[in-house]
Design a protein around this motif. Sequence first.
Motif, mmCIF file in Angstrom:
data_model
loop_
_atom_site.group_PDB
_atom_site.id
_atom_site.type_symbol
_atom_site.label_atom_id
_atom_site.label_comp_id
_atom_site.label_asym_id
_atom_site.label_seq_id
_atom_site.Cartn_x
_atom_site.Cartn_y
_atom_site.Cartn_z
ATOM 1 N N GLN A 16 34.165 28.675 13.925
ATOM 2 C CA GLN A 16 35.444 29.123 13.369
ATOM 3 C C GLN A 16 36.474 27.998 13.381
ATOM 4 O O GLN A 16 37.307 27.902 12.478
ATOM 5 C CB GLN A 16 35.958 30.328 14.165
ATOM 6 N N THR A 17 36.411 27.144 14.399
ATOM 7 C CA THR A 17 37.343 26.019 14.481
ATOM 8 C C THR A 17 37.107 25.049 13.334
ATOM 9 O O THR A 17 38.067 24.560 12.726
ATOM 10 C CB THR A 17 37.205 25.308 15.847
ATOM 11 N N VAL A 18 35.855 24.789 13.013
ATOM 12 C CA VAL A 18 35.536 23.916 11.877
ATOM 13 C C VAL A 18 36.144 24.488 10.601
ATOM 14 O O VAL A 18 36.759 23.768 9.808
ATOM 15 C CB VAL A 18 34.012 23.719 11.739
ATOM 16 N N ASN A 19 36.009 25.798 10.400
ATOM 17 C CA ASN A 19 36.606 26.440 9.223
ATOM 18 C C ASN A 19 38.134 26.343 9.256
ATOM 19 O O ASN A 19 38.769 26.106 8.231
ATOM 20 C CB ASN A 19 36.189 27.906 9.128
ATOM 21 N N ALA A 20 38.718 26.518 10.432
ATOM 22 C CA ALA A 20 40.176 26.435 10.552
ATOM 23 C C ALA A 20 40.669 25.016 10.259
ATOM 24 O O ALA A 20 41.687 24.842 9.591
ATOM 25 C CB ALA A 20 40.612 26.874 11.951
ATOM 26 N N ILE A 21 39.943 24.020 10.729
ATOM 27 C CA ILE A 21 40.329 22.630 10.469
ATOM 28 C C ILE A 21 40.369 22.371 8.969
ATOM 29 O O ILE A 21 41.281 21.725 8.453
ATOM 30 C CB ILE A 21 39.352 21.652 11.161
ATOM 31 N N SER A 22 39.394 22.906 8.257
ATOM 32 C CA SER A 22 39.333 22.672 6.808
ATOM 33 C C SER A 22 40.491 23.333 6.059
ATOM 34 O O SER A 22 40.769 22.979 4.918
ATOM 35 C CB SER A 22 37.996 23.155 6.245
ATOM 36 N N SER A 23 41.192 24.266 6.715
ATOM 37 C CA SER A 23 42.326 24.929 6.066
ATOM 38 C C SER A 23 43.598 24.094 6.130
ATOM 39 O O SER A 23 44.575 24.397 5.453
ATOM 40 C CB SER A 23 42.576 26.305 6.686
ATOM 41 N N GLY A 24 43.598 23.064 6.958
ATOM 42 C CA GLY A 24 44.779 22.202 7.067
ATOM 43 C C GLY A 24 45.487 22.374 8.389
ATOM 44 O O GLY A 24 44.881 22.731 9.394
ATOM 45 N N ALA A 25 46.779 22.137 8.394
ATOM 46 C CA ALA A 25 47.587 22.130 9.614
ATOM 47 C C ALA A 25 47.676 23.507 10.256
ATOM 48 O O ALA A 25 47.476 24.525 9.613
ATOM 49 C CB ALA A 25 48.987 21.615 9.292
ATOM 50 N N GLY A 26 47.991 23.509 11.530
ATOM 51 C CA GLY A 26 48.247 24.751 12.244
ATOM 52 C C GLY A 26 47.074 25.313 13.002
ATOM 53 O O GLY A 26 47.202 26.321 13.699
ATOM 54 N N TRP A 27 45.922 24.678 12.943
ATOM 55 C CA TRP A 27 44.752 25.275 13.580
ATOM 56 C C TRP A 27 44.799 25.173 15.101
ATOM 57 O O TRP A 27 44.195 25.994 15.790
ATOM 58 C CB TRP A 27 43.460 24.704 13.008
ATOM 59 N N GLU A 28 45.543 24.227 15.642
ATOM 60 C CA GLU A 28 45.662 24.147 17.104
ATOM 61 C C GLU A 28 46.361 25.393 17.650
ATOM 62 O O GLU A 28 45.924 25.977 18.642
ATOM 63 C CB GLU A 28 46.434 22.893 17.503
ATOM 64 N N ILE A 29 47.410 25.823 16.982
ATOM 65 C CA ILE A 29 48.129 27.025 17.409
ATOM 66 C C ILE A 29 47.218 28.246 17.295
ATOM 67 O O ILE A 29 47.189 29.098 18.179
ATOM 68 C CB ILE A 29 49.414 27.205 16.574
ATOM 69 N N TRP A 30 46.461 28.317 16.203
ATOM 70 C CA TRP A 30 45.518 29.428 16.030
ATOM 71 C C TRP A 30 44.531 29.470 17.188
ATOM 72 O O TRP A 30 44.283 30.538 17.763
ATOM 73 C CB TRP A 30 44.766 29.263 14.695
ATOM 74 N N LEU A 31 43.977 28.314 17.567
ATOM 75 C CA LEU A 31 42.973 28.281 18.629
ATOM 76 C C LEU A 31 43.579 28.637 19.984
ATOM 77 O O LEU A 31 42.958 29.346 20.788
ATOM 78 C CB LEU A 31 42.298 26.908 18.669
ATOM 79 N N GLN A 32 44.798 28.195 20.238
ATOM 80 C CA GLN A 32 45.482 28.574 21.473
ATOM 81 C C GLN A 32 45.663 30.087 21.540
ATOM 82 O O GLN A 32 45.412 30.717 22.572
ATOM 83 C CB GLN A 32 46.846 27.884 21.556
ATOM 84 N N THR A 33 46.093 30.668 20.442
ATOM 85 C CA THR A 33 46.307 32.112 20.378
ATOM 86 C C THR A 33 44.996 32.863 20.553
ATOM 87 O O THR A 33 44.944 33.884 21.250
ATOM 88 C CB THR A 33 46.992 32.491 19.049
ATOM 89 N N GLU A 34 43.928 32.365 19.940
ATOM 90 C CA GLU A 34 42.604 32.985 20.095
ATOM 91 C C GLU A 34 42.184 33.041 21.562
ATOM 92 O O GLU A 34 41.628 34.049 22.011
ATOM 93 C CB GLU A 34 41.556 32.220 19.279
ATOM 94 N N LEU A 35 42.422 31.966 22.304
ATOM 95 C CA LEU A 35 42.059 31.960 23.724
ATOM 96 C C LEU A 35 42.837 33.023 24.487
ATOM 97 O O LEU A 35 42.258 33.797 25.256
ATOM 98 C CB LEU A 35 42.306 30.576 24.335
ATOM 99 N N ILE A 36 44.129 33.074 24.268
ATOM 100 C CA ILE A 36 44.953 34.068 24.963
ATOM 101 C C ILE A 36 44.496 35.485 24.623
ATOM 102 O O ILE A 36 44.333 36.331 25.506
ATOM 103 C CB ILE A 36 46.443 33.869 24.627
ATOM 104 N N LEU A 37 44.268 35.750 23.347
ATOM 105 C CA LEU A 37 43.846 37.093 22.936
ATOM 106 C C LEU A 37 42.465 37.447 23.483
ATOM 107 O O LEU A 37 42.229 38.596 23.884
ATOM 108 C CB LEU A 37 43.862 37.212 21.411
#
Length: 156
Positions: A16-37
Motif C-alpha cells: 500500500q505504501t508503494v501505491n501511496a508513493i506513486s500518488s505523490g506528496a502526503g503519503w508520510e502523513i497517511w502512513l503515520q495515520t494508518e499506524l495510529i488507526l
Amino acid sequence: MTADELFNFFKLKAPQTVNAISSGAGWEIWLQTELILALRDANQGYSGARELPYPSPWEKSRLDIGIGHNQEYYAIEMKVESAAKTKPFLNRILKDVTKIGYYAVQGSEVKLSKYVVGIGFSVAAKAQMKQYSVDNAGQAGYCEQNGLGILLILVP
C-alpha cells in the motif's frame, strides 16, 4: 508494542505504501495515520496522536507519532525519502535520531521507547540504510519489501 511488531507493521504496509508513493506528496502523513488507526483498532487500549510538541526548550519541534498503552509510551519519528530532497537520505534519518533523543514524557512511572523509522525507495537510500543496520546491529534493523527499504532504529 515491541520493535518487531512495529517493524512488521511497516513490512505489511509496504504494498500500500508503494501505491501511496506513486500518488505523490502526503503519503508520510497517511502512513503515520494508518499506524495510529491500526493500533486503535487492535482494541488493546492503545491511544495515539501525530505532531506532538517536544518538551521545553524544544517545543518548536514536533514528534511525528506518539503512542500510549498502559504505562508505556512510544515516541516515533518517521523519515521518508523524497525525490525533491537533495541531502543524502541517511543524513536526514540521523537528524531525527538526534532530535528524538530530546523527547521526554512526564511521569517517572512511564516507560518510554524511542524509534526512528526510515522508508526509502532509491538504490542509494536502500544501500545507506542497509549498511547502517549492519554497522549498528542490535540497535537497528533493515529489510526490503516490495521495492522499499525499511530501517528501524531503537534510540536509547
